[in-house]
Design an enzyme around this catalytic site. Structure first.
Site, PDB file in Angstrom:
ATOM      1  CE  LYS A  43      78.043  -3.248  35.828  1.00  0.00           C
ATOM      2  NZ  LYS A  43      77.838  -3.081  34.383  1.00  0.00           N
ATOM      3  NE  ARG A  46      84.793  -7.719  27.316  1.00  0.00           N
ATOM      4  CZ  ARG A  46      84.176  -6.923  26.469  1.00  0.00           C
ATOM      5  NH1 ARG A  46      84.809  -6.409  25.430  1.00  0.00           N
ATOM      6  NH2 ARG A  46      82.886  -6.633  26.640  1.00  0.00           N
TER       7      ARG A  46
END
Ligand code: BES
Ligand code: MN
Ligand code: ZN
Length: 327
Positions: A97, A171
């Protein structure tokens, strides 16, 4: 909510997967009806949870699957299952990020914190139902051992996943936790996760995203959120979105491109929840406040989850003896 907020606000160097497991074990010690079991990495490997394990591969912190079983109902009553995303820090991994605001990724365990907060309330309310909480916890770090874009892992369900972006890690931990939920033959399964930045684009900071394979469960959760002043809004998960997750090299890719990011994340989870009534709450926009003196965890969606559990109590059931403190 206080428990969830306090856990959420803890920094990533304190609140590790091990720390979360210790909190869950401490709750077990306070309540007869609650039993906490922690699955370690070797046990998860034996179960084939290589998707969950892939997320913590780059971290020195061991991943944990924390299972809290609350038995307030009859022996045969099917449990309501809550699943929480417990990424105790999300750097993005090798798909790193940007630096700005990365500190806020200590809040990436707020789904887990909500589930733990709701379980604590449940022990105090002593509801006459069976509930199982499953927290999937890992730290997402880059390192020479970390998962790389293009790596393929096999999930506990047997489906293979091409990890095209290591920052879509929520996920990856949730899918194996959801497959694990099957063994409880659940009445309902609700997962809670700070899953997508796209949910903030879609719904902002006031309303959680709700996606479900079951209209009755979805309507019930929406009503619970309205009643508890902890609102959610439903988004679709139609079959037509599933092709965004097609992979040339595995059964499914872990990202679905820029369009409808919250929906394709839920579509990924839907591949692991076909055997039960399931709903997913994306709390990326509501779990914490980013602004100045108000910066910090909100404790959402503990109210919605508690109201959901209250709604599972059959009318006429007697109140049980509670655990812990009176509030
Ligand atoms: N934890 C983040 C989602 C997030 C980001 C929540 C910012 C709140 C604020 C999640 O793991 C993530 O990184 N998701 C990616 C998915 C993408 C790579 C498909 C995202 O939203 O950018
Ligand atoms: Mn991420
Ligand atoms: Zn994340």
């Amino acid at each position: 909510m206080t428990t969830a907020r306090e856990l959420g606000n803890l920094p990533g160097n304190i609140c590790t997967p091990t720390y979360l497991s210790e909190i869950a074990i401490a709750l077990d010690a306070e309540c007869d009806k609650l039993t906490t079991t922690v699955l370690e990495e070797d046990e998860m490997a034996e179960l084939g949870m290589f998707s969950l394990l892939s997320v913590g591969e780059g971290s020195i912190q061991p991943s944990k699957l924390i299972v809290m079983e609350y038995k307030g109902g009859e022996e045969g009553d099917k449990p309501h299952v809550l699943v929480g995303k417990g990424i105790t820090f999300d750097t993005g991994g090798i798909s790193l990020k940007p630096g700005a605001k990365m500190d806020e990724m200590k809040f990436d365990m707020c789904g887990a914190a909500s589930v733990i907060g709701a379980m604590e309330s449940l022990t105090e309310m002593a509801l006459p139902i069976n509930v199982v909480a499953i927290v999937a916890s890992a730290e997402n770090m880059p390192s020479s051992k970390a998962t790389k874009p293009g790596d393929i892992v096999t999930t506990m369900s047997g489906q293979t996943v091409e990890i095209l972006n290591t920052d879509a890690e929520g996920r990856l931990v949730l899918c194996d936790a959801l497959t694990y939920a099957e063994r409880f033959e659940p009445a309902t399964v609700v997962d809670v996760a700070t899953l997508t930045g796209a949910c903030i684009v879609a719904l902002g900071h006031h309303t959680a995203g709700l996606l479900s394979n079951n209209d009755e469960l979805a309507d019930s959760l929406l009503a619970a959120g309205d009643f508890a002043a902890d609102r959610a809004w439903r988004l679709p998960i139609g079959e037509e979105y599933q092709e965004q997750l097609d992979s040339n090299f595995a059964d499914i890719a872990n990202i679905g491109g820029p369009a409808a990011g919250t929906i394709t994340a839920a579509c990924f989870l839907a591949r692991f929840t076909e055997k039960f009534a399931w709903a997913h709450l994306d709390i990326a926009g509501v779990a914490w406040n980013s602004n100045g003196k108000a910066k910090g965890s909100t404790g959402r969606c503990v109210p919605l989850l508690c109201q959901h559990l209250l709604n599972q109590v059959d009318e006429g059931e007697e109140e049980q003896e509670g655990c812990g403190h009176d509030h």
